[in-house]
Design a protein around this motif. Structure first.
Motif, short mmCIF file in Angstrom:
data_model
loop_
_atom_site.label_atom_id
_atom_site.label_comp_id
_atom_site.label_asym_id
_atom_site.label_seq_id
_atom_site.Cartn_x
_atom_site.Cartn_y
_atom_site.Cartn_z
N PRO A 58 -5.77 21.82 34.99
CA PRO A 58 -5.67 23.28 34.88
C PRO A 58 -5.04 23.89 36.13
N LEU A 59 -4.38 25.01 35.92
CA LEU A 59 -3.84 25.77 37.05
C LEU A 59 -4.96 26.44 37.83
N GLY A 60 -6.06 26.69 37.17
CA GLY A 60 -7.20 27.29 37.84
C GLY A 60 -7.97 28.22 36.92
N ARG A 61 -9.02 28.79 37.50
CA ARG A 61 -9.78 29.81 36.76
C ARG A 61 -8.87 30.99 36.48
N ARG A 62 -9.08 31.63 35.36
CA ARG A 62 -8.19 32.72 34.93
C ARG A 62 -8.06 33.80 36.00
N ASP A 63 -9.19 34.23 36.58
CA ASP A 63 -9.14 35.27 37.61
C ASP A 63 -8.33 34.81 38.82
N VAL A 111 -0.78 35.27 40.74
CA VAL A 111 0.40 35.93 40.17
C VAL A 111 0.60 37.28 40.87
N ALA A 112 -0.46 38.06 41.00
CA ALA A 112 -0.36 39.38 41.63
C ALA A 112 0.10 39.28 43.08
N GLN A 113 -0.34 38.25 43.78
CA GLN A 113 0.07 38.10 45.16
C GLN A 113 1.52 37.62 45.25
N ALA A 114 1.92 36.70 44.39
CA ALA A 114 3.28 36.15 44.43
C ALA A 114 4.33 37.16 43.97
N VAL A 115 3.96 37.95 42.97
CA VAL A 115 4.89 38.93 42.40
C VAL A 115 4.14 40.26 42.27
N PRO A 116 4.03 41.00 43.39
CA PRO A 116 3.21 42.21 43.40
C PRO A 116 3.59 43.28 42.38
N LEU A 132 0.05 43.48 35.15
CA LEU A 132 -1.00 42.64 34.58
C LEU A 132 -2.07 43.49 33.91
N SER A 133 -1.68 44.69 33.45
CA SER A 133 -2.66 45.55 32.77
C SER A 133 -3.20 44.88 31.51
N ASP A 134 -2.40 44.02 30.88
CA ASP A 134 -2.88 43.13 29.82
C ASP A 134 -2.87 41.74 30.45
N PRO A 135 -4.03 41.25 30.90
CA PRO A 135 -4.06 39.99 31.64
C PRO A 135 -3.58 38.78 30.84
N ALA A 136 -3.61 38.85 29.53
CA ALA A 136 -3.14 37.72 28.71
C ALA A 136 -1.62 37.70 28.62
N TRP A 137 -0.99 38.88 28.72
CA TRP A 137 0.47 39.01 28.60
C TRP A 137 0.99 39.91 29.71
N GLU A 162 8.16 37.97 30.51
CA GLU A 162 6.81 38.08 29.98
C GLU A 162 6.04 36.85 30.45
N LEU A 163 4.81 37.06 30.89
CA LEU A 163 3.96 35.97 31.35
C LEU A 163 2.84 35.78 30.34
N ASN A 164 2.91 34.70 29.60
CA ASN A 164 1.86 34.39 28.63
C ASN A 164 0.81 33.56 29.34
N VAL A 165 -0.21 34.24 29.86
CA VAL A 165 -1.30 33.59 30.57
C VAL A 165 -2.36 33.14 29.56
N GLY A 166 -2.49 33.88 28.49
CA GLY A 166 -3.49 33.57 27.48
C GLY A 166 -4.87 34.05 27.89
N SER A 167 -5.85 33.73 27.07
CA SER A 167 -7.22 34.20 27.33
C SER A 167 -8.19 33.06 27.64
N GLU A 168 -7.69 31.83 27.65
CA GLU A 168 -8.54 30.68 27.95
C GLU A 168 -8.91 30.63 29.43
N ASP A 169 -10.07 30.09 29.71
CA ASP A 169 -10.52 29.91 31.08
C ASP A 169 -11.16 28.53 31.18
N PRO A 170 -10.59 27.63 31.96
CA PRO A 170 -9.48 27.79 32.90
C PRO A 170 -8.13 27.85 32.19
#
Length: 134
Positions: free
Chosen positions: A28-33, A39-44, A48-53, A64-72
């Motif tokens: 895994p890339l990590g915990r969702r949070d 992402v927020a730090q790398a590309v300020p 990310l108002s919709d954290p999944a997209w 578009e960043l498809n992060v999804g809703s899974e954790d991790p």
């Protein structure tokens, strides 16, 4: 139509999709949070108002960043539209922040600094099929 790039962890010796073992499951890339914070730090300017997209926009491109809703989070899919090589800067910045690789889903090759062939091939195909991007 988008150029799709997947961010994922790969074994150190892999340079193309053909070299990925059939039974490989990426770490895994990590915990969702934590992924969203990276992402927020790398590309300020990423929205990310919709954290999944998430979404990033510039005058010449959008991602578009498809992060999804899974954790991790196992992978992040990027759907890239636009023109110009500047679009590769946030892609590589995200890969570095997430300590992973960026894999061009069309070419099956890793994206590295200065390597723009997959993006150029996509733009040429898109322009031939749909007309030049404006």
């Amino acid at each position: 139509m988008s150029w799709d790039v997947i961010l994922l962890r790969l074994p150190d010796d892999v340079t193309s999709v053909q070299e990925i073992p059939a039974d490989y499951a990426p770490d895994p890339l990590g915990r969702r949070d934590d992924v969203l914070a990276a992402v927020a730090q790398a590309v300020p300017d990423a929205d990310l108002s919709d954290p999944a997209w998430g979404e990033m926009s510039s005058p010449t491109s959008s991602i578009e960043l498809n992060v999804g809703s899974e954790d991790p989070v196992d992978t992040v899919m990027l759907h890239i539209r636009g023109s110009g090589d500047r679009v590769l800067t946030p892609v590589l910045r995200l890969a570095a922040a997430l300590r992973c690789e960026a894999l061009d889903c069309a070419e099956g090759e890793l994206i590295t600094p200065g390597q723009t062939s997959g993006w150029h091939v996509f733009q040429q195909f898109r322009d031939r099929v749909m007309g030049p991007c404006r």
